[in-house]
Enzyme design. Structure first.
Site, mmCIF file in Angstrom:
data_model
loop_
_atom_site.group_PDB
_atom_site.id
_atom_site.type_symbol
_atom_site.label_atom_id
_atom_site.label_comp_id
_atom_site.label_asym_id
_atom_site.label_seq_id
_atom_site.Cartn_x
_atom_site.Cartn_y
_atom_site.Cartn_z
ATOM 1 N N GLN A 110 -3.942 6.853 3.993
ATOM 2 C CA GLN A 110 -4.011 6.573 5.412
ATOM 3 C C GLN A 110 -4.317 7.832 6.243
ATOM 4 O O GLN A 110 -5.079 7.798 7.182
ATOM 5 C CB GLN A 110 -2.656 5.975 5.810
ATOM 6 N N PHE A 111 -3.706 8.964 5.844
ATOM 7 C CA PHE A 111 -3.820 10.168 6.675
ATOM 8 C C PHE A 111 -4.909 11.128 6.222
ATOM 9 O O PHE A 111 -5.273 12.035 6.945
ATOM 10 C CB PHE A 111 -2.504 10.951 6.647
ATOM 11 N N VAL A 126 -6.725 13.326 2.570
ATOM 12 C CA VAL A 126 -6.786 13.576 1.127
ATOM 13 C C VAL A 126 -5.515 14.285 0.651
ATOM 14 O O VAL A 126 -4.959 15.122 1.355
ATOM 15 C CB VAL A 126 -8.025 14.442 0.810
ATOM 16 N N LYS A 186 -0.878 17.304 1.270
ATOM 17 C CA LYS A 186 -1.552 16.220 1.984
ATOM 18 C C LYS A 186 -2.170 16.811 3.247
ATOM 19 O O LYS A 186 -1.466 17.364 4.094
ATOM 20 C CB LYS A 186 -0.509 15.169 2.363
ATOM 21 N N ASP A 190 7.997 1.351 5.203
ATOM 22 C CA ASP A 190 6.774 0.998 4.468
ATOM 23 C C ASP A 190 7.032 1.086 2.967
ATOM 24 O O ASP A 190 6.234 1.653 2.218
ATOM 25 C CB ASP A 190 5.633 1.943 4.893
ATOM 26 N N ARG A 249 3.061 1.089 -3.941
ATOM 27 C CA ARG A 249 2.026 2.121 -3.695
ATOM 28 C C ARG A 249 2.622 3.365 -3.032
ATOM 29 O O ARG A 249 2.028 4.432 -3.043
ATOM 30 C CB ARG A 249 0.884 1.557 -2.828
ATOM 31 N N ASN A 250 3.795 3.220 -2.416
ATOM 32 C CA ASN A 250 4.450 4.365 -1.775
ATOM 33 C C ASN A 250 5.586 4.950 -2.607
ATOM 34 O O ASN A 250 6.445 5.653 -2.086
ATOM 35 C CB ASN A 250 4.957 3.981 -0.377
ATOM 36 N N ASP A 292 6.753 8.951 1.231
ATOM 37 C CA ASP A 292 6.234 8.521 2.540
ATOM 38 C C ASP A 292 7.260 7.855 3.433
ATOM 39 O O ASP A 292 6.905 7.010 4.264
ATOM 40 C CB ASP A 292 5.039 7.555 2.346
#
Ligand code: ADP
Length: 473
Positions: free
Chosen positions: A222-223, A225, A240, A333, A337-338, A351
């Protein structure tokens, strides 16, 4: 909302110094891992050696004194208090390990007689020996270490009693003595791996880009690479790089200072932030097996041959979330995946809280195209009401992802249909390989009324209690 904010106290930077002998009542600890100082003022730790704690008023970095009288800061999770049983530092002893984790570790190692000793979760104060036996089929047996009330000697089998636990273990390493198999070596995963330290050192959370070397890309989100990196040329980290305009930077920087104080073995450690130059870079613990969703899809078949690694993965996420719940910190969230996976199936939640700083309406609004609708509870969908109970709902969905080996929830439904189903109280079906006991837990997470959902603390106990019989249903 954030318990840590005012509790944290700052200390003056201190150089190692000679001090007189400690007062006799001071707490003595034993190093469980080696620690190489990364900042001036830190004290080196050598595994198995004793240190005296002279100041433990801060949660994560304590002041300690070594045998030579040198004082400095040490990461508190690298040491354990010396116990009267004298087990800290023994290669086979692991203080805080659940039954599921012990089973998963031993089965992964897959060696006859591979064993460890842990504090029993079922009977606090008791120690359990968990050992892998390969014939007639691979199983893990758990034995409580008992103590004879007459002479206080320890035993596994009443015939062989010993004054200390190391002597008892040593005996059973050479003789079966009534166990299914002789104890051999502890799993390699118990020895070698030091936990993440909290931040790089006592007061450091602001990182300069000159301390970072960027290496291969690990993924993008989302943010921006995420790349593998090295801090000060020696410690592997994930970096990140935040795409400009993707987040509310000032608010995040303010919060990051406190987020670095969150520490748990099942949370991806936020080490610090590089914010003096743009773009902002967030530096976290590196997890070599990437996100749990892809991991389940690629390695799932192997893991599913025996279901205990899957229960163990859920248990680990639950532990990290229980810590966030205790810290009154809402993830917002939570999804496979997180979560990230490291060596030996270690799973850590990542995250946490970040979604509050996203500047993209498509992601933050429940009607947006990137909003994680399939993980959202009814009260989040209707009123955007986030709480630890909405994290519980998402955790139920995450368990479903684990037991389907990484499938997307509600596979054939579009978002409108998902919202309709969820608000009408219809749930995901039980995945084929999911034991009934595990599915019962998922369904509790999907109670429409948030107050009727369990807490992560409740769930920890329930997951721990999932018995072998659940696997046979
Ligand atoms: P998102 O914003 O979509 O949640 P992230 O930006 O956190 O995704 O990460 C994108 C991908 O980069 C992840 O799916 C993962 O594969 C990889 N990744 C992120 N953080 C780490 C890390 N700490 N260690 C290893 N891989 C990571």
């Amino acid at each position: 909302m954030f318990a840590y904010r005012n509790r944290y106290r700052y200390y003056k930077y201190t150089q190692p110094q000679q001090l007189p002998a400690p007062p006799p009542a001071a707490k003595v600890v034993v190093a469980v891992y080696d620690y190489e100082p990364s900042q001036p003022g830190d004290l080196e730790l050598k595994k198995g050696e004793e240190y005296t704690i002279t100041d433990n008023s801060r949660t994560h970095w304590w002041k300690a004194l070594n045998r030579e009288g040198v004082q400095g800061f040490i990461p508190s999770n690298f040491v354990q208090e010396k116990t009267e049983k004298g087990l800290i530092g023994e290669g086979w002893y692991c203080k805080d390990m659940s039954r599921q984790r012990a089973e998963a570790l031993l089965k992964q190692e897959d060696r006859e007689g591979c064993f460890l000793v842990r504090d029993s979760t079922a009977s606090p104060g008791t120690l359990t020996v968990s050992v892998l036996c390969k014939t007639p089929q691979t199983t893990v047996r758990h034995y409580h270490i008992k103590q004879n009330p007459r002479d206080s000697k320890y035993f596994l089998s009443e015939k062989y009693t010993f004054p200390t636990i190391p002597e008892l273990i040593n005996y059973h390493q050479h003789n079966g003595g009534g166990l299914v198999t002789r104890l051999r070596l502890p799993p390699a995963a118990l020895t070698g791996y030091a936990p993440a330290t909290l931040g790089f050192s006592q007061d450091k959370w602001e990182i300069s880009s000159t301390e970072l070397t960027l290496m291969k890309p690990l993924g993008s989100g989302q943010f921006g690479v995420v790349r593998l990196g090295k801090f000060q040329g020696r410690m592997l980290v994930a970096v990140k790089t935040m795409r400009e305009g993707s987040m509310c930077e000032d608010d995040f920087i303010e919060e990051a200072k406190t987020m670095t104080k969150l520490q748990h073995p099942n949370l991806v450690q936020l080490y610090g932030v590089c914010f003096k130059e743009r773009p902002i870079q967030i530096v976290t613990e590196y997890m070599c097996n990437g996100n749990m969703s892809s991991y389940l899809r690629s390695k799932g078949r192997e893991l599913a041959e025996d279901r205990s690694p899957l229960v163990d993965m859920c248990q680990q996420v639950c532990s990290g979330m229980e810590y966030l719940e205790r810290s009154q910190f809402i993830h917002r969230d939570l999804a496979a995946r997180n979560c990230l996976v490291g060596e030996h199936n270690i799973v850590k939640v990542s995250d946490f809280g970040l979604s509050r700083y996203v500047l993209d309406d498509e992601y933050t609004s429940s009607t947006g195209s990137k909003f994680p609708i399939k993980w959202a509870s009814p009260e989040v969908l209707e009123f955007s009401r986030f709480s630890s109970k909405s994290d519980i709902w998402a955790f139920g969905i995450l368990m479903w992802e684990v037991f389907t080996l990484g499938k997307t929830p509600y596979p054939n439904l579009n978002t409108t249909d998902v919202v309709r189903q969820v608000t009408h109280g219809k749930h995901l079906d039980r995945p084929q390989r999911c034991p009934h006991g595990v599915y019962r837990i998922m369904k509790q997470c999907w109670e429409k009324d948030p107050m009727r959902r369990p807490t992560f603390k409740d769930l920890q106990g329930q997951i721990e209690d999932i018995q072998e019989k659940d696997y046979c249903e």
